[in-house]
Design a protein around this motif. Structure first.
Motif, PDB file in Angstrom:
ATOM      1  N   GLY A  44       0.928  -0.997  -0.077  1.00 26.86           N
ATOM      2  CA  GLY A  44       0.535   0.407   0.289  1.00 26.86           C
ATOM      3  C   GLY A  44       0.545   1.278  -0.295  1.00 26.86           C
ATOM      4  O   GLY A  44       0.402   2.355  -0.943  1.00 26.86           O
ATOM      5  N   ASP A  45       2.101   1.206   0.772  1.00 29.32           N
ATOM      6  CA  ASP A  45       3.093   2.599   0.904  1.00 29.32           C
ATOM      7  C   ASP A  45       3.065   2.830  -0.926  1.00 29.32           C
ATOM      8  O   ASP A  45       3.720   3.805  -1.164  1.00 29.32           O
ATOM      9  CB  ASP A  45       4.131   2.278   1.999  1.00 29.32           C
ATOM     10  N   VAL A  46       4.211   1.594  -1.108  1.00 23.46           N
ATOM     11  CA  VAL A  46       4.141   1.696  -2.637  1.00 23.46           C
ATOM     12  C   VAL A  46       3.642   2.336  -4.048  1.00 23.46           C
ATOM     13  O   VAL A  46       3.875   3.187  -4.252  1.00 23.46           O
ATOM     14  CB  VAL A  46       4.840   0.496  -3.273  1.00 23.46           C
ATOM     15  N   ALA A  47       2.002   2.076  -3.881  1.00 22.65           N
ATOM     16  CA  ALA A  47       0.973   1.949  -4.344  1.00 22.65           C
ATOM     17  C   ALA A  47       0.728   3.871  -4.404  1.00 22.65           C
ATOM     18  O   ALA A  47       0.655   4.463  -5.317  1.00 22.65           O
ATOM     19  CB  ALA A  47      -0.635   1.398  -4.083  1.00 22.65           C
ATOM     20  N   SER A  48       0.529   4.272  -2.609  1.00 21.42           N
ATOM     21  CA  SER A  48       0.068   5.342  -2.700  1.00 21.42           C
ATOM     22  C   SER A  48       1.063   6.422  -3.313  1.00 21.42           C
ATOM     23  O   SER A  48       1.179   7.550  -4.186  1.00 21.42           O
ATOM     24  CB  SER A  48      -0.345   5.977  -1.629  1.00 21.42           C
ATOM     25  N   GLN A  49       2.540   5.842  -2.963  1.00 17.31           N
ATOM     26  CA  GLN A  49       3.263   7.086  -2.859  1.00 17.31           C
ATOM     27  C   GLN A  49       4.061   7.004  -4.384  1.00 17.31           C
ATOM     28  O   GLN A  49       4.266   7.804  -4.956  1.00 17.31           O
ATOM     29  CB  GLN A  49       5.178   6.532  -2.307  1.00 17.31           C
ATOM     30  N   MET A  50       3.742   5.736  -5.721  1.00 19.70           N
ATOM     31  CA  MET A  50       4.356   6.179  -6.816  1.00 19.70           C
ATOM     32  C   MET A  50       3.522   6.860  -7.240  1.00 19.70           C
ATOM     33  O   MET A  50       2.902   7.518  -8.055  1.00 19.70           O
ATOM     34  CB  MET A  50       4.183   4.305  -7.533  1.00 19.70           C
ATOM     35  N   THR A  51       1.775   7.041  -6.834  1.00 17.35           N
ATOM     36  CA  THR A  51       0.410   7.798  -6.941  1.00 17.35           C
ATOM     37  C   THR A  51       1.104   8.709  -7.485  1.00 17.35           C
ATOM     38  O   THR A  51       1.108   9.651  -8.353  1.00 17.35           O
ATOM     39  CB  THR A  51      -0.173   7.131  -6.874  1.00 17.35           C
ATOM     40  N   SER A  52       1.266   9.634  -6.175  1.00 17.15           N
ATOM     41  CA  SER A  52       1.880  11.067  -5.629  1.00 17.15           C
ATOM     42  C   SER A  52       3.114  11.249  -7.293  1.00 17.15           C
ATOM     43  O   SER A  52       2.742  12.916  -7.142  1.00 17.15           O
ATOM     44  CB  SER A  52       2.187  11.382  -4.260  1.00 17.15           C
ATOM     45  N   ASP A  53       4.096  11.008  -6.278  1.00 20.04           N
ATOM     46  CA  ASP A  53       5.429  10.554  -7.774  1.00 20.04           C
ATOM     47  C   ASP A  53       4.749  11.087  -8.983  1.00 20.04           C
ATOM     48  O   ASP A  53       5.963  12.170  -9.487  1.00 20.04           O
ATOM     49  CB  ASP A  53       6.273   9.908  -6.583  1.00 20.04           C
ATOM     50  N   GLY A 100      -2.803  -1.688  -4.160  1.00 19.73           N
ATOM     51  CA  GLY A 100      -3.806  -0.694  -5.194  1.00 19.73           C
ATOM     52  C   GLY A 100      -3.637   0.729  -3.917  1.00 19.73           C
ATOM     53  O   GLY A 100      -3.713   0.766  -2.996  1.00 19.73           O
ATOM     54  N   THR A 101      -4.590   1.462  -4.569  1.00 17.19           N
ATOM     55  CA  THR A 101      -4.993   2.723  -3.678  1.00 17.19           C
ATOM     56  C   THR A 101      -6.315   3.753  -4.213  1.00 17.19           C
ATOM     57  O   THR A 101      -6.777   3.333  -5.608  1.00 17.19           O
ATOM     58  CB  THR A 101      -3.365   3.863  -3.912  1.00 17.19           C
ATOM     59  N   THR A 102      -6.103   4.670  -3.653  1.00 20.52           N
ATOM     60  CA  THR A 102      -7.241   5.796  -3.932  1.00 20.52           C
ATOM     61  C   THR A 102      -6.586   6.596  -4.750  1.00 20.52           C
ATOM     62  O   THR A 102      -4.984   6.540  -4.082  1.00 20.52           O
ATOM     63  CB  THR A 102      -8.337   5.806  -2.648  1.00 20.52           C
TER      64      THR A 102
END
Length: 251
Positions: A44-53, A100-102
């Protein structure tokens, strides 16, 4: 515009799966992002951080976007790129399978705000007409409420409250909700993960945003503190953008 972002791991979870930030474009517009990740291990950390980046990189690299239609298209295309990237990353990395991520984003210009979202992280607008949630949760419980199968009160304590109907990275393609709203001096946009909205009511958020004498940073921190004081079982992330004709700044 004045803006502030902060995130908290909360009081129960061992690590923070939320991510995001607020990013000023060289031409003056502001991009706010909140992403709430999910998945085994620390996926989850990976998904949200990749999204932001990815969104930040695309935002800073894009040319100036003037029209609502151009910005809405940028939001759709950028979130689609994120979804494809996450889906392939999960497919190629066993530790990230099922991640995944919102995401909820707001592009704030001097004339309007364009919002895009997938999942149950929320975007609200406070203006002279009141305080209104501008996003609709892509969740099982919200669908049950929408179709009249349960009440809003029943939804608050539903055992499947955390079940999402849409999330980035879980399917090769994704449907993205995008909307543009007008805004003017003294209006405020707030984005948050469900770690806040599950603990602090809309009325409480509205009242705090209208409190005089507090900076946007103080308002963000007070909201996070409220959620933590009520248990803090989830990660909590808040982004606020306040429309003022003062120079762009954090604070």
């Amino acid at each position: 515009m004045k803006y502030a972002f902060n995130t908290s791991v909360g009081r129960v979870r061992p690590h923070n799966e939320d991510s995001g930030g607020i990013f000023l474009h060289p031409k003056g517009a502001v991009l706010a992002i909140v992403a709430d990740g999910m998945g085994g291990h620390q996926a989850g950390d990976v998904a949200s951080q990749m999204t932001s980046d990815i969104l930040q990189q695309r935002w800073l690299a894009t040319s100036e976007l003037r029209k609502p239609t151009e910005i809405e298209q940028w939001i759709r295309e950028s979130i689609e790129v994120v979804n494809e990237t996450l889906f392939m990353h999960a497919k190629e990395n066993r530790d990230c399978q099922g991640m995944g991520t919102t995401v909820v984003v707001a592009v704030c210009t001097n004339d309007f705000v364009s919002l895009g979202h997938v999942g149950d992280s929320r975007g609200y607008l406070l203006n002279r007409c009141g305080f209104q949630q501008k996003t609709s949760d892509h969740s099982l419980v919200n669908e049950l409420v929408r179709t009249g199968q349960i009440t809003v009160e029943q939804a608050e304590h539903h055992p499947r409250k955390n079940v999402l109907l849409r999330a980035l990275g879980t399917e090769p393609t994704i449907k993205i909700d995008v909307e543009t709203v007008d805004w003017e001096e003294n209006d405020t946009i707030i984005l948050c993960s469900d770690g806040l909205s599950n603990k602090v009511t809309d009325l409480e958020i509205e009242e705090l945003l209208q409190t005089k004498g507090h900076s946007v940073n103080e308002k963000v921190d007070k909201l996070i503190k409220m959620a933590n004081e009520r248990g803090g079982e989830d990660n909590i992330t808040v982004a606020i953008v306040h429309y003022t004709h003062d120079r762009q700044e954090q604070g």
